[in-house]
Design a protein around this motif. Structure first.
Motif, short mmCIF file in Angstrom:
data_model
loop_
_atom_site.label_atom_id
_atom_site.label_comp_id
_atom_site.label_asym_id
_atom_site.label_seq_id
_atom_site.Cartn_x
_atom_site.Cartn_y
_atom_site.Cartn_z
N SER A 113 6.07 0.29 9.94
CA SER A 113 7.01 0.25 9.00
C SER A 113 6.44 0.86 7.51
O SER A 113 4.98 -0.37 7.53
CB SER A 113 8.69 -0.45 8.36
OG SER A 113 8.83 0.12 6.76
N GLU A 114 6.93 1.34 6.38
CA GLU A 114 5.79 1.08 5.06
C GLU A 114 6.28 -0.41 4.72
O GLU A 114 7.71 -0.89 4.32
CB GLU A 114 6.15 2.46 3.97
CG GLU A 114 5.67 3.81 4.61
CD GLU A 114 6.07 4.81 3.70
OE1 GLU A 114 5.16 5.27 2.94
OE2 GLU A 114 7.00 5.36 3.48
N PHE A 115 5.06 -0.63 3.75
CA PHE A 115 5.86 -2.16 3.59
C PHE A 115 7.02 -2.28 2.54
O PHE A 115 7.60 -2.98 2.05
CB PHE A 115 4.49 -3.51 3.00
CG PHE A 115 3.74 -4.38 2.79
CD1 PHE A 115 5.28 -5.01 2.38
CD2 PHE A 115 3.19 -4.79 3.78
CE1 PHE A 115 4.89 -6.43 2.69
CE2 PHE A 115 3.60 -5.63 4.09
CZ PHE A 115 4.31 -6.63 3.48
N GLU A 116 6.97 -1.65 1.45
CA GLU A 116 8.24 -1.23 0.26
C GLU A 116 9.30 -1.25 1.07
O GLU A 116 9.89 -2.50 0.55
CB GLU A 116 7.34 -0.75 -0.69
CG GLU A 116 8.54 -0.68 -1.83
CD GLU A 116 8.62 0.83 -2.65
OE1 GLU A 116 8.17 0.13 -4.31
OE2 GLU A 116 8.29 1.82 -2.81
N GLN A 174 -1.60 -1.56 -1.89
CA GLN A 174 -1.65 -1.87 -3.68
C GLN A 174 -1.12 -3.30 -3.47
O GLN A 174 0.16 -2.84 -2.68
CB GLN A 174 -1.11 -0.57 -4.23
CG GLN A 174 -1.40 -1.17 -5.47
CD GLN A 174 -2.90 -1.26 -5.75
OE1 GLN A 174 -3.66 0.12 -5.42
NE2 GLN A 174 -3.15 -1.92 -7.52
N ALA A 175 -1.62 -4.38 -3.88
CA ALA A 175 -0.42 -5.52 -3.97
C ALA A 175 -1.45 -6.03 -5.18
O ALA A 175 -3.05 -6.37 -4.90
CB ALA A 175 -0.32 -5.69 -2.81
N SER A 176 -0.50 -7.00 -5.60
CA SER A 176 -1.43 -8.71 -5.66
C SER A 176 -0.13 -9.65 -5.70
O SER A 176 1.13 -9.60 -5.53
CB SER A 176 -1.36 -8.65 -7.69
OG SER A 176 -0.30 -8.23 -8.48
N GLY A 177 -0.98 -11.15 -5.79
CA GLY A 177 0.39 -11.99 -6.04
C GLY A 177 -0.59 -13.24 -5.18
O GLY A 177 -2.13 -12.96 -5.14
N GLY A 178 0.05 -13.64 -3.74
CA GLY A 178 -0.16 -14.78 -3.24
C GLY A 178 0.67 -15.14 -2.37
O GLY A 178 1.39 -14.26 -1.64
N HIS A 179 -0.19 -15.20 -0.76
CA HIS A 179 0.82 -16.02 0.27
C HIS A 179 0.32 -17.13 1.22
O HIS A 179 -1.25 -17.53 0.75
CB HIS A 179 0.77 -14.24 1.31
CG HIS A 179 -0.23 -14.02 2.13
ND1 HIS A 179 -0.83 -13.14 3.20
CD2 HIS A 179 -2.18 -13.71 0.78
CE1 HIS A 179 -1.55 -12.49 3.11
NE2 HIS A 179 -2.24 -12.74 2.05
N VAL A 180 0.72 -17.50 1.90
CA VAL A 180 0.51 -18.00 2.75
C VAL A 180 0.61 -18.83 4.11
O VAL A 180 1.53 -18.08 4.73
CB VAL A 180 1.49 -20.96 1.96
CG1 VAL A 180 0.73 -21.71 3.07
CG2 VAL A 180 1.08 -19.80 0.68
N ILE A 181 -0.37 -18.87 5.02
CA ILE A 181 -0.31 -18.76 5.98
C ILE A 181 -0.47 -20.34 6.81
O ILE A 181 -1.69 -20.58 6.58
CB ILE A 181 -1.48 -17.68 7.07
CG1 ILE A 181 -0.76 -16.16 6.36
CG2 ILE A 181 -1.55 -17.83 8.29
CD1 ILE A 181 -2.05 -15.57 6.90
N GLY A 212 4.25 -8.11 -8.81
CA GLY A 212 4.59 -6.80 -9.24
C GLY A 212 4.76 -5.82 -7.66
O GLY A 212 5.51 -6.67 -6.15
N LYS A 213 5.01 -4.54 -7.52
CA LYS A 213 5.14 -3.55 -6.47
C LYS A 213 4.26 -3.89 -5.32
O LYS A 213 2.92 -3.82 -5.64
CB LYS A 213 5.10 -2.01 -7.25
CG LYS A 213 4.80 -1.01 -6.08
CD LYS A 213 5.50 -0.14 -6.78
CE LYS A 213 5.88 1.24 -5.50
NZ LYS A 213 5.86 2.60 -6.40
N VAL A 214 4.71 -4.00 -4.68
CA VAL A 214 3.60 -3.50 -3.00
C VAL A 214 3.45 -2.51 -2.39
O VAL A 214 4.73 -2.25 -2.34
CB VAL A 214 4.00 -5.28 -1.95
CG1 VAL A 214 3.44 -4.86 -0.88
CG2 VAL A 214 4.43 -5.98 -2.90
#
Length: 288
Positions: free
Chosen positions: A23-26, A51-58, A85-87
């Motif tokens: 799938s597309e992410f959005e 295109q994306a910003s922010g963070g993630h935890v694995i 914002g937008k991903v």
């Protein structure tokens, strides 16, 4: 937040009867807002950001979210997004046996470092040229999915494998490590044994015996390839499982200690504090 960390099965996300989803992410994110909360899942998950910003935890390790980044999760890993914002990008999910009937070697995916289940190898920032190649492969998979017939499923698998090889070549070139070496094969076998036996077996000499080598040789290879001792790898796996269990607030500390084969609650708490740098109770509070 609920007291129980959700673990999503492949069926929860409306995958195809063939056992995969692309799938597309959005739109994926809009359909599955619950995935913004801490969770685990029982299938393989790949996210690719254009295109994306922010963070993630694995698995409790924090990463920045960046354009031209891909990450790989194996079944059982802990995950959480915190987008700003937008991903834009793509998602690929598939169940644990999706490639097994297609590949002669059942554990073939584990030959890629990003499928070993180690968070530090899970997130890869790509140059634009490689990123563009991956975007083209995701678009090809989306097109195949839109017109999928049973005979096309193997075609889909081939394109997905091409994506893995493309990332794998980049990782190998960047690290300067050749994948097919005796030492790397030994480390892979050792990690598989740890994954299978870490709850009951804690001593490097027992793993070395199962691998038909000496504990000194096992330690030397681990230090050379990973910069860690064999004992550290075992302890790190115990600590990771401890953290995964601690975020399930329905389990008591005593139950977790028993699950991980510690003799008592006090010994588990001492072990966790020594190697995680925090008390189990305080770690749990940081998530609730």
């Amino acid at each position: 937040m609920s007291n129980l960390l959700p673990v999503y099965d492949i069926k929860n996300l409306h995958l195809s009867k063939e056992g995969f989803l692309v799938s597309e992410f959005e739109p994926y994110l809009k359909r599955h807002q619950k995935l913004l909360q801490p969770h685990g899942h029982s299938f393989y998950h790949i996210g690719f950001f254009t295109q994306a910003s922010g963070g993630h935890v694995i698995d409790f390790k924090k990463f920045d979210v960046l354009p031209n980044q891909i990450y790989f999760l194996t079944p059982g890993q802990f995950h959480q997004w915190d987008f700003k914002g937008k991903v834009e990008g793509y998602v690929l999910n598939f169940n644990q046996d999706f490639f097994q009937s297609f590949l002669h070697q059942a554990d073939y995916l584990e030959s890629f470092p990003f499928f070993e289940g180690d968070a530090k190898n899970s997130v890869i920032n790509l140059p634009v040229a490689v990123s563009n190649s991956l975007a083209a492969l995701f678009l090809e998979m989306l097109d195949l999915n839109d017109h999928l017939e049973r005979k096309d499923t193997d075609h889909f698998r081939v394109v997905a494998l091409k994506l893995f090889f493309t990332v794998g070549r980049f990782v190998a070139k960047k690290s300067g490590v050749k994948s097919a070496t005796v030492h790397n094969s030994l480390i892979r076998d050792f990690k598989r044994l740890i994954e299978k036996d870490f709850k009951s077996t804690r001593l490097p000499k027992d793993y070395a015996s199962a691998l038909n080598i000496t504990s000194n040789y096992l330690n030397a290879v681990c230090n050379k390839v990973l910069g860690q001792s064999a004992g550290e790898l075992i302890r790190n796996r115990v600590i990771l499982e401890s953290k995964r269990l601690l975020v399930n607030n329905t389990l008591t500390i005593s139950q977790i200690a028993y699950e991980l084969n510690f003799t008592d609650n006090a010994y588990f708490s001492k072990f966790f504090r020594k190697y995680a740098g925090i008390n189990p109770e305080d770690f749990r509070k940081s998530y609730y």
